[in-house]
Write a protein that holds these residues in place. Structure first.
Motif, PDB file in Angstrom:
ATOM      1  N   ILE A 164       0.835  -1.192   0.000  1.00  0.00           N
ATOM      2  CA  ILE A 164       0.000   0.000   0.000  1.00  0.00           C
ATOM      3  C   ILE A 164       0.873   1.246   0.000  1.00  0.00           C
ATOM      4  CG2 ILE A 164      -0.181   0.135   2.521  1.00  0.00           C
ATOM      5  CD1 ILE A 164      -3.167   1.010   1.975  1.00  0.00           C
ATOM      6  N   MET A 165       0.380   2.270  -0.695  1.00  0.00           N
ATOM      7  CA  MET A 165       1.067   3.554  -0.709  1.00  0.00           C
ATOM      8  C   MET A 165       0.250   4.584   0.080  1.00  0.00           C
ATOM      9  SD  MET A 165       2.027   3.673  -4.734  1.00  0.00           S
ATOM     10  CE  MET A 165       3.001   5.163  -4.634  1.00  0.00           C
ATOM     11  N   PHE A 166      -0.990   4.751  -0.307  1.00  0.00           N
ATOM     12  CA  PHE A 166      -1.859   5.776   0.289  1.00  0.00           C
ATOM     13  C   PHE A 166      -3.276   5.228   0.440  1.00  0.00           C
ATOM     14  CE2 PHE A 166       1.152   9.126  -0.364  1.00  0.00           C
ATOM     15  CZ  PHE A 166       1.731   8.916  -1.606  1.00  0.00           C
ATOM     16  N   SER A 167      -4.019   5.845   1.361  1.00  0.00           N
ATOM     17  CA  SER A 167      -5.461   5.672   1.349  1.00  0.00           C
ATOM     18  C   SER A 167      -6.119   6.993   1.709  1.00  0.00           C
ATOM     19  CB  SER A 167      -5.920   4.568   2.299  1.00  0.00           C
ATOM     20  OG  SER A 167      -5.972   5.054   3.620  1.00  0.00           O
ATOM     21  N   TYR A 168      -7.284   7.205   1.145  1.00  0.00           N
ATOM     22  CA  TYR A 168      -8.086   8.394   1.371  1.00  0.00           C
ATOM     23  C   TYR A 168      -9.480   7.974   1.802  1.00  0.00           C
ATOM     24  CZ  TYR A 168      -5.171  12.159  -0.485  1.00  0.00           C
ATOM     25  OH  TYR A 168      -4.198  13.093  -0.673  1.00  0.00           O
ATOM     26  N   ASN A 169     -10.018   8.726   2.739  1.00  0.00           N
ATOM     27  CA  ASN A 169     -11.404   8.543   3.135  1.00  0.00           C
ATOM     28  C   ASN A 169     -12.105   9.887   3.046  1.00  0.00           C
ATOM     29  OD1 ASN A 169     -13.430   8.709   5.769  1.00  0.00           O
ATOM     30  ND2 ASN A 169     -13.627   6.844   4.567  1.00  0.00           N
ATOM     31  N   ASN A 170     -13.142   9.948   2.219  1.00  0.00           N
ATOM     32  CA  ASN A 170     -13.865  11.212   2.038  1.00  0.00           C
ATOM     33  C   ASN A 170     -12.910  12.376   1.752  1.00  0.00           C
ATOM     34  OD1 ASN A 170     -16.575  10.483   2.218  1.00  0.00           O
ATOM     35  ND2 ASN A 170     -16.462  10.404   4.442  1.00  0.00           N
ATOM     36  N   LYS A 171     -12.013  12.144   0.857  1.00  0.00           N
ATOM     37  CA  LYS A 171     -11.040  13.138   0.376  1.00  0.00           C
ATOM     38  C   LYS A 171      -9.949  13.468   1.395  1.00  0.00           C
ATOM     39  CE  LYS A 171     -14.011  16.375  -0.689  1.00  0.00           C
ATOM     40  NZ  LYS A 171     -14.440  17.691  -1.217  1.00  0.00           N
ATOM     41  N   GLU A 172      -9.928  12.776   2.520  1.00  0.00           N
ATOM     42  CA  GLU A 172      -8.914  13.039   3.531  1.00  0.00           C
ATOM     43  C   GLU A 172      -7.861  11.935   3.521  1.00  0.00           C
ATOM     44  OE1 GLU A 172     -10.471  13.218   7.457  1.00  0.00           O
ATOM     45  OE2 GLU A 172      -8.512  13.374   8.410  1.00  0.00           O
ATOM     46  N   LEU A 173      -6.587  12.331   3.514  1.00  0.00           N
ATOM     47  CA  LEU A 173      -5.494  11.359   3.530  1.00  0.00           C
ATOM     48  C   LEU A 173      -5.452  10.647   4.881  1.00  0.00           C
ATOM     49  CD1 LEU A 173      -2.939  10.173   2.141  1.00  0.00           C
ATOM     50  CD2 LEU A 173      -1.657  12.032   3.224  1.00  0.00           C
ATOM     51  N   ILE A 174      -5.499   9.322   4.845  1.00  0.00           N
ATOM     52  CA  ILE A 174      -5.490   8.533   6.064  1.00  0.00           C
ATOM     53  C   ILE A 174      -4.169   7.773   6.223  1.00  0.00           C
ATOM     54  CG2 ILE A 174      -6.623   6.692   7.365  1.00  0.00           C
ATOM     55  CD1 ILE A 174      -8.348   9.179   7.072  1.00  0.00           C
ATOM     56  N   ILE A 175      -3.736   7.138   5.161  1.00  0.00           N
ATOM     57  CA  ILE A 175      -2.512   6.339   5.201  1.00  0.00           C
ATOM     58  C   ILE A 175      -1.510   6.911   4.213  1.00  0.00           C
ATOM     59  CG2 ILE A 175      -1.472   4.076   4.712  1.00  0.00           C
ATOM     60  CD1 ILE A 175      -4.111   2.786   5.494  1.00  0.00           C
ATOM     61  N   ASN A 176      -0.286   7.108   4.666  1.00  0.00           N
ATOM     62  CA  ASN A 176       0.820   7.483   3.802  1.00  0.00           C
ATOM     63  C   ASN A 176       1.990   6.623   4.231  1.00  0.00           C
ATOM     64  OD1 ASN A 176       3.054   8.587   2.536  1.00  0.00           O
ATOM     65  ND2 ASN A 176       2.387  10.691   2.803  1.00  0.00           N
ATOM     66  N   GLU A 177       2.282   5.602   3.437  1.00  0.00           N
ATOM     67  CA  GLU A 177       3.250   4.595   3.845  1.00  0.00           C
ATOM     68  C   GLU A 177       4.671   4.961   3.417  1.00  0.00           C
ATOM     69  OE1 GLU A 177       2.965   1.209   5.379  1.00  0.00           O
ATOM     70  OE2 GLU A 177       1.328   2.326   6.266  1.00  0.00           O
ATOM     71  N   THR A 178       5.221   5.982   4.007  1.00  0.00           N
ATOM     72  CA  THR A 178       6.618   6.394   3.753  1.00  0.00           C
ATOM     73  C   THR A 178       6.959   6.366   2.277  1.00  0.00           C
ATOM     74  OG1 THR A 178       7.462   4.155   4.142  1.00  0.00           O
ATOM     75  CG2 THR A 178       7.409   5.662   6.010  1.00  0.00           C
ATOM     76  N   VAL A 179       6.091   6.996   1.523  1.00  0.00           N
ATOM     77  CA  VAL A 179       6.312   7.103   0.086  1.00  0.00           C
ATOM     78  C   VAL A 179       7.078   8.398  -0.177  1.00  0.00           C
ATOM     79  CG1 VAL A 179       5.130   7.290  -2.139  1.00  0.00           C
ATOM     80  CG2 VAL A 179       4.183   5.833  -0.352  1.00  0.00           C
ATOM     81  N   PRO A 180       8.036   8.390  -1.128  1.00  0.00           N
ATOM     82  CA  PRO A 180       8.780   9.627  -1.413  1.00  0.00           C
ATOM     83  C   PRO A 180       7.851  10.792  -1.734  1.00  0.00           C
ATOM     84  CG  PRO A 180       9.766   7.769  -2.564  1.00  0.00           C
ATOM     85  CD  PRO A 180       8.505   7.259  -1.940  1.00  0.00           C
ATOM     86  N   ASN A 181       8.314  11.993  -1.405  1.00  0.00           N
ATOM     87  CA  ASN A 181       7.514  13.200  -1.639  1.00  0.00           C
ATOM     88  C   ASN A 181       7.205  13.428  -3.108  1.00  0.00           C
ATOM     89  OD1 ASN A 181       7.532  13.743   1.059  1.00  0.00           O
ATOM     90  ND2 ASN A 181       9.266  15.157   0.957  1.00  0.00           N
ATOM     91  N   ARG A 182       7.919  12.761  -3.978  1.00  0.00           N
ATOM     92  CA  ARG A 182       7.653  12.921  -5.410  1.00  0.00           C
ATOM     93  C   ARG A 182       6.274  12.372  -5.787  1.00  0.00           C
ATOM     94  NH1 ARG A 182       9.980   9.872  -8.339  1.00  0.00           N
ATOM     95  NH2 ARG A 182      10.834   8.323  -6.895  1.00  0.00           N
ATOM     96  N   PHE A 183       5.717  11.535  -4.930  1.00  0.00           N
ATOM     97  CA  PHE A 183       4.393  10.981  -5.172  1.00  0.00           C
ATOM     98  C   PHE A 183       3.371  11.823  -4.411  1.00  0.00           C
ATOM     99  CE2 PHE A 183       5.257   6.860  -7.186  1.00  0.00           C
ATOM    100  CZ  PHE A 183       6.624   6.780  -6.997  1.00  0.00           C
ATOM    101  N   SER A 184       2.411  12.347  -5.136  1.00  0.00           N
ATOM    102  CA  SER A 184       1.390  13.155  -4.464  1.00  0.00           C
ATOM    103  C   SER A 184       0.002  12.719  -4.919  1.00  0.00           C
ATOM    104  CB  SER A 184       1.604  14.643  -4.725  1.00  0.00           C
ATOM    105  OG  SER A 184       1.705  14.885  -6.106  1.00  0.00           O
TER     106      SER A 184
END
Lengths: 113, 117
Positions: A45-65
């Protein structure tokens, strides 16, 4: 009726470029995810969003948005692409909470040359 | 941190026979969920079967069934009457509940199953 769709399905680009992958779901879900599958087929997993809110950010480089303009869409923008970014990127969606099943899109194969 | 281990990188089975794919996991949580996903050459991720940890009864979906051993932290998948269309990469996955609004899947490294005619 496509439940979770991604565009494009294939993306070939050069190092240093910026690219975006789009994801849309028509399941009425309020949670969306990005997963990365590397060349050895390992999924993480990289990210998850709930209702447009970022919930999970799994130490992904800042180049990924990631960006979620609404509940049905979750886009992934990648800056300054590197060779190591070559992978298959999967979008998924689910209802919020509990053990809601995640529905996956068809994946986007990104190749950085 | 939770981990999922699939110790069989590749397996082969004859059509119509039965095959079992192994999966073990490590967690300190008591409530969780386990899944098997199938990824055929089309690369689409398809849910095969799921198991709630609080349920003692093993889940079954047609030709697919699991052997869930909570104390041993083992979650194997049995495919009966194997068909050519079962040829795929199979991923075991653990679901951890991530603080209220969402959850994340932690995947094993996969087992590539080939069904031979």
């Amino acid at each position: 009726d496509t439940a979770v769709s991604q565009t494009p399905k294939y993306l070939v680009t050069q190092m240093g470029n910026d690219k975006s992958i789009k994801c849309e779901q028509n399941l009425g879900h309020d949670t969306m995810y990005w997963y990365k599958q590397d060349s050895k087929k390992f999924l993480k997993i990289m990210f998850s969003y709930n209702n447009k809110e970022l919930i999970i950010n799994e130490t992904v480089p800042n180049r990924f948005s990631p960006k979620s303009p609404d509940k049905a869409h979750l886009n992934l923008h990648i800056n300054s692409l590197e060779l190591g970014d070559s992978a298959v990127y999967f979008c998924a969606s689910s209802l919020a909470g509990g053990a809601a099943e995640q529905y996956f899109g068809p994946g986007t194969r990104l190749t950085v040359t | 941190a939770q981990t999922v281990t699939q110790s069989q990188p590749e397996m082969s089975v004859q059509e119509a026979e039965t095959v079992t794919l192994s999966c073990t996991y490590d967690t300190s949580e008591n409530n969780y969920y386990l899944f098997w996903y199938k990824q055929p050459p089309s690369r689409q991720m398809i849910l095969v079967i799921r198991q709630e940890a609080y349920k003692q009864q093993n889940a079954t979906e047609n030709r697919f069934s699991v052997n869930f051993q909570k104390a041993a932290k083992s979650f194997s998948l049995k495919i009966s009457d194997s068909q050519l269309g079962d040829t795929a990469m199979y991923f075991c996955a653990f679901m951890t509940y991530y603080g209220g609004a969402t959850n994340k899947l932690i995947f094993g490294t996969g087992t590539l199953l080939a069904v031979q005619p």
